[in-house]
Design an enzyme around this catalytic site. Structure first.
Site, PDB file in Angstrom:
ATOM      1  N   GLU A  76       6.019  -4.457   1.785  1.00 49.27           N
ATOM      2  CA  GLU A  76       5.223  -4.147   0.588  1.00 49.27           C
ATOM      3  C   GLU A  76       5.633  -2.777   0.044  1.00 49.27           C
ATOM      4  OE1 GLU A  76       1.719  -2.136   0.602  1.00 49.27           O
ATOM      5  OE2 GLU A  76       1.240  -2.380   2.721  1.00 49.27           O
ATOM      6  N   LYS A 121      -6.823  -1.004   8.061  1.00 51.06           N
ATOM      7  CA  LYS A 121      -6.966   0.442   8.017  1.00 51.06           C
ATOM      8  C   LYS A 121      -8.271   0.869   8.670  1.00 51.06           C
ATOM      9  CE  LYS A 121      -5.521  -0.257   4.218  1.00 51.06           C
ATOM     10  NZ  LYS A 121      -5.653  -0.372   2.788  1.00 51.06           N
TER      11      LYS A 121
HETATM   12  N1  PSU Z   1      -1.674   0.368   4.649  1.00 49.95           N
HETATM   13  C1  PSU Z   1      -1.110   1.597   4.619  1.00 49.95           C
HETATM   14  N2  PSU Z   1      -0.979   2.204   3.418  1.00 49.95           N
HETATM   15  C2  PSU Z   1      -1.303   1.561   2.253  1.00 49.95           C
HETATM   16  C3  PSU Z   1      -1.854   0.243   2.293  1.00 49.95           C
HETATM   17  C4  PSU Z   1      -2.020  -0.298   3.518  1.00 49.95           C
HETATM   18  O1  PSU Z   1      -0.753   2.157   5.647  1.00 49.95           O
HETATM   19  O2  PSU Z   1      -1.113   2.140   1.191  1.00 49.95           O
HETATM   20  C5  PSU Z   1      -2.126  -0.504   1.019  1.00 49.95           C
HETATM   21  C6  PSU Z   1      -1.611  -1.947   1.192  1.00 49.95           C
HETATM   22  O3  PSU Z   1      -0.755  -2.222   0.100  1.00 49.95           O
HETATM   23  C7  PSU Z   1      -2.849  -2.804   1.133  1.00 49.95           C
HETATM   24  C8  PSU Z   1      -3.688  -1.985   0.179  1.00 49.95           C
HETATM   25  O4  PSU Z   1      -2.598  -4.107   0.686  1.00 49.95           O
HETATM   26  O5  PSU Z   1      -3.482  -0.645   0.652  1.00 49.95           O
HETATM   27  C9  PSU Z   1      -5.138  -2.410   0.184  1.00 49.95           C
HETATM   28  O6  PSU Z   1      -5.770  -1.823  -0.895  1.00 49.95           O
HETATM   29  P1  PSU Z   1      -7.260  -2.279  -1.252  1.00 49.95           P
HETATM   30  O7  PSU Z   1      -8.103  -1.774  -0.121  1.00 49.95           O
HETATM   31  O8  PSU Z   1      -7.560  -1.594  -2.559  1.00 49.95           O
HETATM   32  O9  PSU Z   1      -7.236  -3.777  -1.380  1.00 49.95           O
END
Ligand code: PSU
Ligand code: MN
Length: 287
Positions: free
Chosen positions: A5, A139
């Site tokens: 990603e 996370k």
């Molecule tokens: N994990 C990381 N750094 C990130 C993300 C995940 O270590 O930047 C990103 C991924 O792209 C994940 C997104 O899909 O954060 C999720 O964002 P949200 O919580 O807004 O859906």
């Protein structure tokens, strides 16, 4: 092939480390005999695999937005540029037949979601896309038990790699038990083959913990997280800005300790994803 990603690059890691890590991760995958394919949209075109110029754009151009699945068509039609989240990357990788995908941590249910309804679209995407995602859990800024319940509801298989407990991203474990465990890439490849035979339509999450010696100190983690969440509320950070805001707060408030852990997570997951991809391709008949 291993999909990667790009939101990690554009919105997850600070400059200039982001570009260095993006390149390092691709090399780690090549070293295992697999082909990296970082996914992003540049000037309205979906790219599966970025050349140096495109990688640089994603890392350094302020006009590159964060795109989840709902944003993809919009960005393309407007000839915009975007980095893709886990949800968007899974969709595009599956579209071109890539079976394995590496990331740091999945999105999930945010703490306080009962009031905010903040649930990552990564969850519902993984419920409908049959891809294998290697990550270090979700996370650690999230409500982990609630996220595991949602993954169960959404038919997403979650297997620990070398562990029976769900990893906690910056933390080696969350203490949450898992019902599935794998200990080698070939074991994961066997599961992928069985999923294919059974036409399973949801994702397999391979949760690969950071070694304890490399995790962020749990007390430091707890303190910085509480601070970050309070700050986000005071500054009224909402929607897709929440995750980048909290990650950035972590990197600043821990003086780079969480940044180092984040980098290690992405590198180790990419390496494992590459080994799994190699095992998958060597187990397919005629290859
Ligand atoms: N994990 C990381 N750094 C990130 C993300 C995940 O270590 O930047 C990103 C991924 O792209 C994940 C997104 O899909 O954060 C999720 O964002 P949200 O919580 O807004 O859906
Ligand atoms: Mn959200």
């Amino acid at each position: 092939m291993v999909a990667l990603e790009s939101t990690i690059i554009s919105h997850g890691l600070p400059r200039p480390e982001n570009l260095r890590v993006a390149r390092e991760v691709e090399q780690v995958i090549r070293n295992q005999g697999a082909v990296p394919a970082t996914v992003a949209i540049v000037d309205g075109v979906v790219l599966i695999g970025l050349d140096n110029g495109a990688l640089d754009r994603v890392a350094n151009d302020d006009n590159v937005v964060k795109a989840s699945l709902r944003d993809l068509a919009w960005v393309c039609a407007q000839r915009g540029s975007a980095a893709t989240t886990v949800a968007a990357t899974s969709h595009l990788a599956h579209l071109v037949g890539i079976e394995v995908f590496a990331t740091g941590g999945l999105g999930g249910i945010h703490r306080g979601a009962r009031e905010t309804w903040d649930e990552s679209a990564d969850l519902t995407a993984l419920g409908t896309i049959p891809i294998t995602v290697v990550c270090s859990g979700v996370k650690s800024i999230l409500d982990v038990p609630a996220t595991l319940e949602r993954l169960e509801t959404l038919n997403v298989t979650v297997a620990g790699y070398g562990t029976s407990e769900f990893p906690g991203f910056y933390l080696s474990t969350t203490g949450q038990p898992l019902s599935a465990r794998a200990d080698s890439p070939s074991q994961v490849a066997d599961v992928i083959a069985a999923r294919r035979a059974l036409s399973v339509t949801s994702a397999l999450v391979v949760a690969n913990p950071l070694p304890e010696s490399e995790q962020v100190d749990p007390d430091l983690h707890e303190r910085v997280l509480a601070e970050g969440m309070a700050l986000a509320e005071r500054r009224r950070v909402v929607g897709k800005d929440v995750t980048p805001f909290l990650l950035d707060h972590f990197h600043r408030a821990t003086d780079g300790i969480s940044l180092q852990a984040n980098e290690r997570i992405i590198v180790q997951n990419s390496e494992l994803a590459a080994r799994i991809a190699v095992a998958v391709s060597s187990s397919k008949p005629g290859t």
